[in-house]
Design a protein around this motif. Structure first.
Motif, PDB file in Angstrom:
ATOM      1  N   UNK A  86      -2.948  -4.072 -16.156  1.00  0.00           N
ATOM      2  CA  UNK A  86      -2.928  -2.725 -16.707  1.00  0.00           C
ATOM      3  C   UNK A  86      -3.981  -1.846 -16.042  1.00  0.00           C
ATOM      4  N   UNK A  87      -3.546  -0.682 -15.522  1.00  0.00           N
ATOM      5  CA  UNK A  87      -4.462   0.258 -14.904  1.00  0.00           C
ATOM      6  C   UNK A  87      -4.746   0.002 -13.435  1.00  0.00           C
ATOM      7  N   UNK A  88      -4.148  -1.030 -12.853  1.00  0.00           N
ATOM      8  CA  UNK A  88      -4.403  -1.329 -11.441  1.00  0.00           C
ATOM      9  C   UNK A  88      -3.569  -0.416 -10.549  1.00  0.00           C
ATOM     10  N   UNK A  89      -3.937  -0.366  -9.265  1.00  0.00           N
ATOM     11  CA  UNK A  89      -3.178   0.435  -8.293  1.00  0.00           C
ATOM     12  C   UNK A  89      -2.284  -0.475  -7.446  1.00  0.00           C
ATOM     13  N   UNK A  94       1.290  -1.791  -2.842  1.00  0.00           N
ATOM     14  CA  UNK A  94       2.528  -2.450  -2.414  1.00  0.00           C
ATOM     15  C   UNK A  94       3.449  -1.509  -1.655  1.00  0.00           C
ATOM     16  N   UNK A  95       3.313  -0.214  -1.887  1.00  0.00           N
ATOM     17  CA  UNK A  95       4.161   0.751  -1.179  1.00  0.00           C
ATOM     18  C   UNK A  95       3.755   0.877   0.282  1.00  0.00           C
ATOM     19  N   UNK A  96       2.507   0.511   0.586  1.00  0.00           N
ATOM     20  CA  UNK A  96       1.971   0.707   1.944  1.00  0.00           C
ATOM     21  C   UNK A  96       2.189  -0.489   2.855  1.00  0.00           C
ATOM     22  N   UNK A  97       2.448  -1.658   2.290  1.00  0.00           N
ATOM     23  CA  UNK A  97       2.626  -2.838   3.128  1.00  0.00           C
ATOM     24  C   UNK A  97       2.712  -4.101   2.291  1.00  0.00           C
ATOM     25  N   UNK A  98       2.824  -5.266   2.932  1.00  0.00           N
ATOM     26  CA  UNK A  98       2.954  -6.541   2.212  1.00  0.00           C
ATOM     27  C   UNK A  98       1.767  -6.800   1.292  1.00  0.00           C
ATOM     28  N   UNK A 117       5.275  -3.112  -9.207  1.00  0.00           N
ATOM     29  CA  UNK A 117       4.974  -3.666  -7.885  1.00  0.00           C
ATOM     30  C   UNK A 117       6.267  -4.097  -7.198  1.00  0.00           C
ATOM     31  N   UNK A 118       7.107  -4.821  -7.910  1.00  0.00           N
ATOM     32  CA  UNK A 118       8.361  -5.295  -7.318  1.00  0.00           C
ATOM     33  C   UNK A 118       9.258  -4.122  -6.946  1.00  0.00           C
ATOM     34  N   UNK A 119       9.333  -3.122  -7.804  1.00  0.00           N
ATOM     35  CA  UNK A 119      10.128  -1.934  -7.480  1.00  0.00           C
ATOM     36  C   UNK A 119       9.578  -1.231  -6.242  1.00  0.00           C
ATOM     37  N   UNK A 120       8.258  -1.144  -6.154  1.00  0.00           N
ATOM     38  CA  UNK A 120       7.625  -0.492  -5.005  1.00  0.00           C
ATOM     39  C   UNK A 120       7.942  -1.230  -3.716  1.00  0.00           C
ATOM     40  N   UNK A 121       7.887  -2.551  -3.769  1.00  0.00           N
ATOM     41  CA  UNK A 121       8.209  -3.386  -2.611  1.00  0.00           C
ATOM     42  C   UNK A 121       9.656  -3.173  -2.186  1.00  0.00           C
ATOM     43  N   UNK A 122      10.550  -3.177  -3.145  1.00  0.00           N
ATOM     44  CA  UNK A 122      11.982  -3.012  -2.842  1.00  0.00           C
ATOM     45  C   UNK A 122      12.272  -1.627  -2.270  1.00  0.00           C
ATOM     46  N   UNK A 123      11.653  -0.604  -2.837  1.00  0.00           N
ATOM     47  CA  UNK A 123      11.938   0.771  -2.426  1.00  0.00           C
ATOM     48  C   UNK A 123      11.331   1.119  -1.070  1.00  0.00           C
ATOM     49  N   UNK A 124      10.236   0.449  -0.719  1.00  0.00           N
ATOM     50  CA  UNK A 124       9.524   0.799   0.513  1.00  0.00           C
ATOM     51  C   UNK A 124       9.701  -0.215   1.637  1.00  0.00           C
TER      52      UNK A 124
END
Length: 237
Positions: A86-89, A94-98, A117-124
């Protein structure tokens, strides 16, 4: 015949227990000892970035080699360590790289944070590697959407090390310390120790430190002493 051969000439008889160890255990890709139980996990690491899914979970018991593989993948991919709480970035990272999330079942996580995080990985178009002692189905996940995302992840199981692998690991750990021990002593240790890579590392470290503190060679008697201290009893005949 001595149980230990070609010991480091810098080691002095009667040397007291060292406060700081200068050796570094080899832990790169070329130092990985591959057995059948590790083959699938090694293959998935080597296959990056051509993974079958954006999220991969390495699941296996303590001391099975997950952390070693995770370090190899982190170096290969340039991944950043995250902890989805909770509250982490974590999702932004995860949007910027592995990204790498180790010990998910032990450290815990926030359902919504890991979902994002998983959504960010999938989208990016990036990747997430998770290590865990348990399969995701056993994690205490309450968010239905996260459960769905985890079902789509590629899960690779790592089994407990067998006798042959433990023997190789012990030989390698001693070699990292410039010590070369007799095959019979290796077999003696393997037949009496806990079946884990962590146990192998602990035994080798304690044997080395005890031998240094006493100015003695690493023998079967010394190995028996360390094994008994760690609760490893003699096997039945």
């Amino acid at each position: 015949m001595n149980d230990v051969k070609n010991a480091d000439p810098k080691r002095k008889a009667g040397e007291q227990l060292p406060l700081v160890f200068s050796h570094d255990a080899a832990s790169g890709r070329d130092d990985l000892l591959i057995s059948e139980r590790l083959a699938a996990a090694v293959s998935i690491v080597d296959a990056w970035p051509a993974w079958p899914s954006p999220v991969v979970v390495l699941a296996g018991p303590v001391g099975s080699g997950k952390s070693h593989l995770a370090r190899i993948w982190r170096e290969l991919s340039g991944a950043v360590d995250i902890h989805p709480e909770l509250g982490s970035d974590a999702a932004i990272v995860a949007a910027a790289g592995p990204v790498l999330f180790e010990d998910a079942d032990r450290r815990g996580f926030d359902d919504n944070a890991l979902f994002h995080v998983i959504n960010s990985v999938r989208e990016n178009g990036t990747n997430l590697l998770i290590t865990s002692r348990l399969w995701p189905i056993s994690w205490p996940v309450l968010l239905p959407d996260l459960r769905s995302r985890l079902k789509a992840a590629t899960v690779v199981e790592i089994g407990e090390p067998d006798e042959a692998l433990l023997s190789q690991v012990i030989v390698k750990l001693f070699a990292d310390r410039q010590l070369y021990i007799d095959d019979k002593l290796v077999l003696y240790i393997v037949n009496r120790m806990e079946r884990s890579l962590n146990a192998a590392q602990t035994i080798v470290e304690r044997l080395d430190r005890l031998a240094l503190s006493r100015g003695a060679k690493i023998t079967r008697a010394l190995a028996a002493e360390v094994l008994n201290e760690l609760g490893n009893s003699e096997p039945a005949d």
